[in-house]
Scaffold this motif. Structure first.
Motif, short mmCIF file in Angstrom:
data_model
loop_
_atom_site.label_atom_id
_atom_site.label_comp_id
_atom_site.label_asym_id
_atom_site.label_seq_id
_atom_site.Cartn_x
_atom_site.Cartn_y
_atom_site.Cartn_z
N LYS A 40 0.82 -1.22 0.00
CA LYS A 40 0.00 0.00 0.00
C LYS A 40 0.85 1.26 0.00
O LYS A 40 0.49 2.27 -0.60
CB LYS A 40 -0.96 0.00 1.19
CG LYS A 40 -2.03 -1.06 1.08
CD LYS A 40 -3.08 -0.85 2.14
CE LYS A 40 -4.11 -1.95 2.10
NZ LYS A 40 -5.08 -1.80 1.05
N GLU A 41 1.99 1.21 0.67
CA GLU A 41 2.89 2.36 0.70
C GLU A 41 3.40 2.67 -0.71
O GLU A 41 3.47 3.83 -1.12
CB GLU A 41 4.05 2.08 1.64
CG GLU A 41 4.91 3.28 1.94
CD GLU A 41 6.00 2.97 2.95
OE1 GLU A 41 6.45 3.94 3.59
OE2 GLU A 41 6.41 1.81 3.10
N ALA A 42 3.72 1.63 -1.48
CA ALA A 42 4.18 1.80 -2.86
C ALA A 42 3.06 2.34 -3.75
O ALA A 42 3.28 3.23 -4.58
CB ALA A 42 4.70 0.48 -3.41
N GLU A 43 1.86 1.83 -3.56
CA GLU A 43 0.71 2.31 -4.34
C GLU A 43 0.44 3.78 -4.07
O GLU A 43 0.18 4.56 -4.99
CB GLU A 43 -0.53 1.48 -4.01
CG GLU A 43 -0.48 0.05 -4.50
CD GLU A 43 -1.65 -0.78 -3.99
OE1 GLU A 43 -2.65 -0.21 -3.52
OE2 GLU A 43 -1.55 -2.02 -4.06
N LYS A 44 0.49 4.17 -2.81
CA LYS A 44 0.27 5.57 -2.43
C LYS A 44 1.33 6.47 -3.06
O LYS A 44 1.03 7.55 -3.57
CB LYS A 44 0.29 5.69 -0.90
CG LYS A 44 0.00 7.06 -0.39
CD LYS A 44 0.00 7.06 1.13
CE LYS A 44 -0.22 8.46 1.69
NZ LYS A 44 -0.18 8.48 3.16
N PHE A 45 2.58 6.01 -3.03
CA PHE A 45 3.67 6.77 -3.63
C PHE A 45 3.42 6.98 -5.13
O PHE A 45 3.53 8.10 -5.63
CB PHE A 45 5.00 6.06 -3.41
CG PHE A 45 6.12 6.63 -4.22
CD1 PHE A 45 6.75 7.80 -3.82
CD2 PHE A 45 6.55 6.01 -5.38
CE1 PHE A 45 7.78 8.35 -4.57
CE2 PHE A 45 7.58 6.54 -6.13
CZ PHE A 45 8.20 7.71 -5.73
N LEU A 46 3.10 5.91 -5.85
CA LEU A 46 2.87 6.02 -7.29
C LEU A 46 1.70 6.94 -7.61
O LEU A 46 1.74 7.70 -8.58
CB LEU A 46 2.66 4.64 -7.91
CG LEU A 46 3.89 3.76 -7.99
CD1 LEU A 46 3.53 2.37 -8.49
CD2 LEU A 46 4.95 4.40 -8.87
N ARG A 47 0.67 6.89 -6.78
CA ARG A 47 -0.48 7.77 -6.98
C ARG A 47 -0.05 9.24 -6.83
O ARG A 47 -0.40 10.08 -7.66
CB ARG A 47 -1.58 7.41 -5.99
CG ARG A 47 -2.88 8.14 -6.20
CD ARG A 47 -4.04 7.62 -5.36
NE ARG A 47 -3.72 7.37 -3.96
CZ ARG A 47 -3.55 6.15 -3.41
NH1 ARG A 47 -3.67 5.08 -4.14
NH2 ARG A 47 -3.28 6.02 -2.13
N LYS A 48 0.74 9.54 -5.81
CA LYS A 48 1.20 10.92 -5.60
C LYS A 48 2.12 11.38 -6.73
O LYS A 48 2.04 12.52 -7.17
CB LYS A 48 1.93 11.04 -4.26
CG LYS A 48 1.00 11.01 -3.08
CD LYS A 48 1.77 11.21 -1.79
CE LYS A 48 0.83 11.24 -0.60
NZ LYS A 48 1.54 11.55 0.65
N VAL A 49 2.99 10.50 -7.20
CA VAL A 49 3.90 10.85 -8.29
C VAL A 49 3.10 11.12 -9.57
O VAL A 49 3.37 12.08 -10.30
CB VAL A 49 4.95 9.74 -8.51
CG1 VAL A 49 5.68 9.91 -9.83
CG2 VAL A 49 5.93 9.73 -7.35
N ASN A 50 2.09 10.31 -9.83
CA ASN A 50 1.28 10.50 -11.03
C ASN A 50 0.44 11.77 -10.97
O ASN A 50 0.11 12.35 -12.00
CB ASN A 50 0.38 9.29 -11.27
CG ASN A 50 1.18 8.08 -11.72
OD1 ASN A 50 2.21 8.21 -12.36
ND2 ASN A 50 0.71 6.91 -11.36
N GLU A 51 0.10 12.22 -9.75
CA GLU A 51 -0.69 13.45 -9.59
C GLU A 51 0.18 14.70 -9.59
O GLU A 51 -0.33 15.81 -9.71
CB GLU A 51 -1.47 13.39 -8.28
CG GLU A 51 -2.57 12.36 -8.28
CD GLU A 51 -3.20 12.17 -6.91
OE1 GLU A 51 -2.73 12.79 -5.92
OE2 GLU A 51 -4.17 11.40 -6.82
#
Length: 87
Positions: A40-51
């Motif tokens: 989940k930490e990796a998913e959250k990171f990727l979401r923030k980077v994509n935004e």
């Protein structure tokens, strides 16, 4: 981003990341691995980077996650919430 990066350290793009096939993210600071993100930490990171709107915002996301970013208030924060005996 305002006054967050007053010394313009993030303009040098010190942070980078790579994602392997099992979605593990390796964060690097000037080429040295400093943090590994999974689940989940990796998913959250990727979401923030994509935004993120630009590269500096991506750098800021990585700086905050790694904790490897000086804000200029370290000295002030050390004494907050603690009783210190000063002699």
């Amino acid at each position: 981003m305002g006054g967050i990066d007053k010394r313009n350290q993030l303009d040098q793009t010190p942070f980078s990341y790579r994602v392997n096939k099992d979605k593990t993210i390796f964060l690097e600071y000037y080429g040295s691995q400093v943090k590994i993100l999974k689940g989940k930490e990796a998913e959250k990171f990727l979401r923030k980077v994509n935004e993120a709107e630009n590269e500096k915002d991506v750098q800021l996301v990585m700086a905050k996650i790694t904790g490897n970013f000086k804000r200029g208030n370290e000295r002030e924060a050390k004494g907050k919430g603690k009783d210190h005996n000063t002699k």
